[in-house]
Design a protein around this motif. Structure first.
Motif, PDB file in Angstrom:
ATOM      1  N   UNK A   7     -20.740 -21.385   3.065  1.00 21.45           N
ATOM      2  CA  UNK A   7     -21.477 -22.268   2.179  1.00 21.45           C
ATOM      3  C   UNK A   7     -22.415 -21.543   1.242  1.00 21.45           C
ATOM      4  N   UNK A   8     -22.968 -20.414   1.682  1.00 20.70           N
ATOM      5  CA  UNK A   8     -23.934 -19.683   0.864  1.00 20.70           C
ATOM      6  C   UNK A   8     -23.270 -18.732  -0.131  1.00 20.70           C
TER       7      UNK A   8
ATOM      8  N   UNK B 200     -15.105 -28.192 -10.616  1.00 23.68           N
ATOM      9  CA  UNK B 200     -15.789 -28.251 -11.905  1.00 23.68           C
ATOM     10  C   UNK B 200     -16.584 -26.958 -12.091  1.00 23.68           C
ATOM     11  N   UNK B 201     -15.890 -25.899 -12.516  1.00 23.44           N
ATOM     12  CA  UNK B 201     -16.525 -24.605 -12.659  1.00 23.44           C
ATOM     13  C   UNK B 201     -16.031 -23.630 -11.598  1.00 23.44           C
ATOM     14  N   UNK B 202     -16.545 -22.419 -11.589  1.00 25.39           N
ATOM     15  CA  UNK B 202     -16.059 -21.384 -10.657  1.00 25.39           C
ATOM     16  C   UNK B 202     -16.477 -21.614  -9.209  1.00 25.39           C
ATOM     17  N   UNK B 203     -17.563 -22.362  -8.985  1.00 23.52           N
ATOM     18  CA  UNK B 203     -18.039 -22.576  -7.620  1.00 23.52           C
ATOM     19  C   UNK B 203     -17.198 -23.649  -6.930  1.00 23.52           C
ATOM     20  N   UNK B 204     -16.746 -23.360  -5.722  1.00 25.06           N
ATOM     21  CA  UNK B 204     -15.987 -24.333  -4.942  1.00 25.06           C
ATOM     22  C   UNK B 204     -16.943 -25.377  -4.365  1.00 25.06           C
ATOM     23  N   UNK B 205     -16.487 -26.644  -4.237  1.00 20.68           N
ATOM     24  CA  UNK B 205     -17.372 -27.687  -3.689  1.00 20.68           C
ATOM     25  C   UNK B 205     -17.703 -27.410  -2.224  1.00 20.68           C
ATOM     26  N   UNK B 206     -18.912 -27.789  -1.841  1.00 22.53           N
ATOM     27  CA  UNK B 206     -19.398 -27.541  -0.489  1.00 22.53           C
ATOM     28  C   UNK B 206     -19.088 -28.727   0.409  1.00 22.53           C
ATOM     29  N   UNK B 207     -18.689 -28.460   1.651  1.00 18.12           N
ATOM     30  CA  UNK B 207     -18.341 -29.501   2.624  1.00 18.12           C
ATOM     31  C   UNK B 207     -18.915 -29.128   3.989  1.00 18.12           C
ATOM     32  N   UNK B 208     -18.831 -30.098   4.890  1.00 17.50           N
ATOM     33  CA  UNK B 208     -19.167 -29.847   6.283  1.00 17.50           C
ATOM     34  C   UNK B 208     -17.939 -29.322   7.023  1.00 17.50           C
TER      35      UNK B 208
ATOM     36  N   UNK C 113     -13.548 -21.916  19.725  1.00 16.77           N
ATOM     37  CA  UNK C 113     -13.500 -23.336  19.359  1.00 16.77           C
ATOM     38  C   UNK C 113     -12.092 -23.899  19.475  1.00 16.77           C
ATOM     39  N   UNK C 114     -11.995 -25.210  19.777  1.00 11.18           N
ATOM     40  CA  UNK C 114     -10.698 -25.814  20.076  1.00 11.18           C
ATOM     41  C   UNK C 114     -10.248 -26.846  19.047  1.00 11.18           C
ATOM     42  N   UNK C 115     -11.169 -27.378  18.243  1.00 14.21           N
ATOM     43  CA  UNK C 115     -10.796 -28.413  17.282  1.00 14.21           C
ATOM     44  C   UNK C 115     -11.728 -28.352  16.084  1.00 14.21           C
ATOM     45  N   UNK C 116     -11.174 -28.710  14.894  1.00 13.50           N
ATOM     46  CA  UNK C 116     -11.927 -28.542  13.655  1.00 13.50           C
ATOM     47  C   UNK C 116     -11.781 -29.788  12.784  1.00 13.50           C
ATOM     48  N   UNK C 117     -12.877 -30.118  12.069  1.00  7.60           N
ATOM     49  CA  UNK C 117     -12.870 -31.230  11.111  1.00  7.60           C
ATOM     50  C   UNK C 117     -13.556 -30.789   9.823  1.00  7.60           C
ATOM     51  N   UNK C 118     -13.184 -31.423   8.740  1.00  8.91           N
ATOM     52  CA  UNK C 118     -13.794 -31.195   7.435  1.00  8.91           C
ATOM     53  C   UNK C 118     -14.323 -32.530   6.926  1.00  8.91           C
TER      54      UNK C 118
END
Length: 421
Positions: free
Chosen positions: A240-241, A321-329, A341-346
């Motif tokens: 994210x950073x 929208x621009x060079x920066x990728x959108x941030x998500x959880x 870890x065994x399972x992942x969500x976005x």
């Protein structure tokens, strides 16, 4: 149940059927719709036409029931819309949930049957696959829309078309304009249909079969829906950073385009880099087994890591929208006894979202497994023996109606202030 209670439920079923089948053009269609519904709700292991007709006594006209479900020209969308309106009023859904389930078959004559993967069997096997849209809240859910997945082998316009399967399209009465469509696109099509009925729910939930498709996530965003979706551990992302950096401009040619200095990593690598100490304990609900919860049931509990990330991939880069990728959880389940870890969500829910809320929403998909289990074990979802396209859509719609009726009965009879199992 006492005789009076049985009579009451029968009266409620008649009222329910009258409302659900009100759009039918003819009285005989409304009659056989109610009879078929009663057949699905009667005791008995098989819920195909012949055994249901045998259990229904005087109303059990096998030929009339078979005609109603297989060839009678009624549009299942009208019934599904009424089911959606009923569930919206009863449960005030917090999410639409997309999933799919397999209908195992021995032969190859049914519409869209093929050797394909289904989670029902946990392997590639001979089956049909149905994609469903469910309206869900914490205490109830129901499937209100369906699509039958048509594999490429059944599509005459596909390079993978199988001449034998293409030739069976006529016998299965598959419309000429129906071709292969990816499951995630079928999910978006159902979302558009339910919204045309006036159903507006702000959040979408799905497993990795849908969440891994960037086009699906972008489609939800384009429709104004937030999402919490499962993803594979191999999905690539930037932390994210991370910030795009441009090389110094030397004054000739086009200025350099900002780029991320490091290659993206898999979400699994990002969580492992955060470390086991980043995992926090969360209890998201109480289960159905005895335990130490406030209601005397076992608490559903695990440990989770939550990070801010920037998903990578060509489709995401093109849509950015621009060079920066959108941030998500990024949410990852990392149980105390597991080495990784065994399972992942976005999720694209806003920053500042509490971890407990994200976990509860991600885990809401358990309700759909509950729906499938009820519809298959008690209501004969996978018992349809017809082979036609319309017959399949009619049967699953009628099973959904039976399931909605049972759900509404449970809600009506649950003590105030409690959530029915």
């Amino acid at each position: 149940m006492t005789p009076d209670e049985i009579a009451s439920v029968r009266g409620e079923l008649e009222d329910f059927a009258a409302e659900v089948f009100e759009p039918f053009a003819r009285d005989d269609q409304r009659r056989w719709g109610q009879v078929y519904l009663r057949g699905l709700l009667t005791d008995g292991q098989r819920k195909s036409v012949e055994p249901m007709a045998a259990r229904l006594g005087e109303d059990g006209n096998r030929q009339a029931m078979a005609h109603f479900v297989t060839t009678s020209p009624w549009d299942p969308a009208h019934v599904r819309a009424r089911l959606a309106w009923m569930m919206e009023a009863a449960i005030r859904p917090t999410a639409v949930v997309f999933d799919d389930t397999g209908f195992l078959k021995d032969g190859d004559a049914s519409a869209c049957v093929s050797r394909q993967y289904t989670g029902t069997a946990g392997k590639v096997t001979n089956c049909q696959v149905g994609v469903s849209l469910h309206l869900a809240s914490d205490h109830a859910s129901a499937a209100v829309d369906w699509r039958l997945f048509l594999p490429k082998t059944w599509d005459p316009g596909s390079e993978q078309a199988d001449p034998g399967k293409v030739a069976r399209r006529v016998a299965c009465a598959i419309p000429d304009d129906v071709g292969h469509v990816e499951k995630w696109q079928l999910a978006l099509d159902m979302l558009d249909e339910t919204r045309s009925w006036g159903i507006e729910v702000p959040l979408a939930i799905a497993d990795a079969g849908y969440g891994d498709a960037a086009a699906f996530r972008l489609g939800l965003q384009a429709r104004g829906l937030n999402y919490v979706v499962g993803i594979s551990s191999t999905m690539s992302a930037q932390p994210g950073e991370a910030v795009p950096v441009a090389e110094p401009y030397r004054g000739t040619g086009r200025p350099p385009v900002p780029k991320y200095p490091d290659k993206p990593q898999s979400v699994k690598q990002l969580v492992i880099a955060a470390g086991r100490k980043a995992a926090r304990p969360v209890q998201w609900r109480e289960g159905s087994r005895p335990g130490k919860g406030r209601s005397g049931l076992r608490r559903m509990y695990s440990r989770f890591v939550i990070l801010r990330i920037r998903p990578a991939g060509r489709e995401i880069v093109r849509a950015a929208d621009g060079p920066a990728l959108p941030e998500c959880w990024l949410l990852a389940e990392w149980p105390a006894g597991e080495a990784e870890p065994v399972q992942f969500w976005l999720s694209d829910l806003p920053s500042g979202m509490p971890l407990t809320t994200l976990v509860r929403l991600a885990k809401l998909r358990w309700r759909i497994e509950h729906d499938y289990r009820e519809m298959k074990q008690a209501l004969g979802l996978a018992h349809f023996e017809g082979r036609t396209w319309n017959g399949w859509h009619h049967h699953v719609t009628l099973v959904s109606a039976a399931h909605v009726f049972c759900t509404l009965q449970r809600l009506a009879r649950a003590p105030k202030g409690t959530a029915p199992a």
